[in-house]
Design a protein around this motif. Sequence first.
Motif, mmCIF file in Angstrom:
data_model
loop_
_atom_site.group_PDB
_atom_site.id
_atom_site.type_symbol
_atom_site.label_atom_id
_atom_site.label_comp_id
_atom_site.label_asym_id
_atom_site.label_seq_id
_atom_site.Cartn_x
_atom_site.Cartn_y
_atom_site.Cartn_z
ATOM 1 N N HIS A 162 0.820 -1.219 0.000
ATOM 2 C CA HIS A 162 0.000 0.000 0.000
ATOM 3 C C HIS A 162 0.851 1.265 0.000
ATOM 4 N N CYS A 178 -7.952 1.886 -4.350
ATOM 5 C CA CYS A 178 -7.632 0.686 -3.566
ATOM 6 C C CYS A 178 -8.594 0.593 -2.377
ATOM 7 N N CYS A 180 -7.873 0.215 0.534
ATOM 8 C CA CYS A 180 -7.307 0.884 1.709
ATOM 9 C C CYS A 180 -7.734 2.350 1.760
ATOM 10 N N CYS A 185 -1.957 2.311 -5.339
ATOM 11 C CA CYS A 185 -1.121 1.445 -4.504
ATOM 12 C C CYS A 185 -0.408 0.387 -5.353
HETATM 13 ZN ZN ZN Z 1 -3.973 0.408 -0.920
#
Ligand code: ZN
Length: 322
Positions: A162, A178, A180, A185
Amino acid sequence: MAIAPYRIGVDLGGTKVEAIALAADGTITTRRRVASPRGDYAATVRTIAGLVDAIDGELGGRGSVGVGIPGTISPATGLVKNANSVHLIDHRLDSDLEAALGRAVRLANDADCFALSEASDGAGKGARSVFGVILGTGVGGGLVWEGALIAGPNAIAGEWGHNPLPWPRDDERPGPTCYCGRAGCIEQFVSGPGFARDHAEVTGQVLDAAAIAAAAAAGDRTARASLDRYVERLARALATVMNIFDPEAIVLGGGMSNVAALYHEVPLRWQGWVFTDHVATRLLPPAHGDSSGVRGAAWLWPAGAEISNAARAAPRAAPASP
Ligand SMILES: [Zn+2]
């Protein structure tokens, strides 16, 4: 206290739980597999304890127990975090397993287990510093220095998936969104699904990563171009880790590690990104393949570790929902 006659490693995966016993010389003496209890934390604890009991019963001893999990125990809270098996999140899996087994249990992220296995007696054996990289559905990594995992205060050493893809070209910015919460990423480019998505975006062909790699190896020009983009991106992504950790060996795992072309082609490309005149780092396929996770879990304890004979206790109740 007693000396553990063997080391038990458990790999807690999304579809199966696998357990092995490792003799002092690294030989697997027994192996058991069961389906993962889906979404049921208490059943997960019982399943792991049952596998350990079965191995102890078969071998007539009490082994040390290490467990690889798809996540990390947060040093700040003692609870599981960053797990894609979400039923594990916010539980004290380590202490619940210790209570269920009556002995100390070591837990580590599955990418860390992979790195430790390959550094201990796998492809990276003998290297002083190893970066173990998972290129699968997700992207993870672990750093091993002189045979031991590097474990920092946040339990994220080696978690490069990430970080942003370095030196992005204009058409790589901002990059795919992503889970996240960020965009661009590394995982979105060098995971198996990331490779497949890039190929689909450029060619309109929906194929999985293995099929694209096979087509590239067979001479298909568009698949070959997709693999070239992948190789270039992986070289850039690895170069940033090399500039910081300077590992002697990088060992690849996960589905993309089966793409044989990577081991020759990525080192040709990373030369242009690593801050040195000659790159001495070796890029290696895994020696233990899919067994690295479970072997690395066993390696979380040294051979001949002392094992307590503490009484077993009932697992504690699940935390209340916030
Ligand atoms: Zn990510």
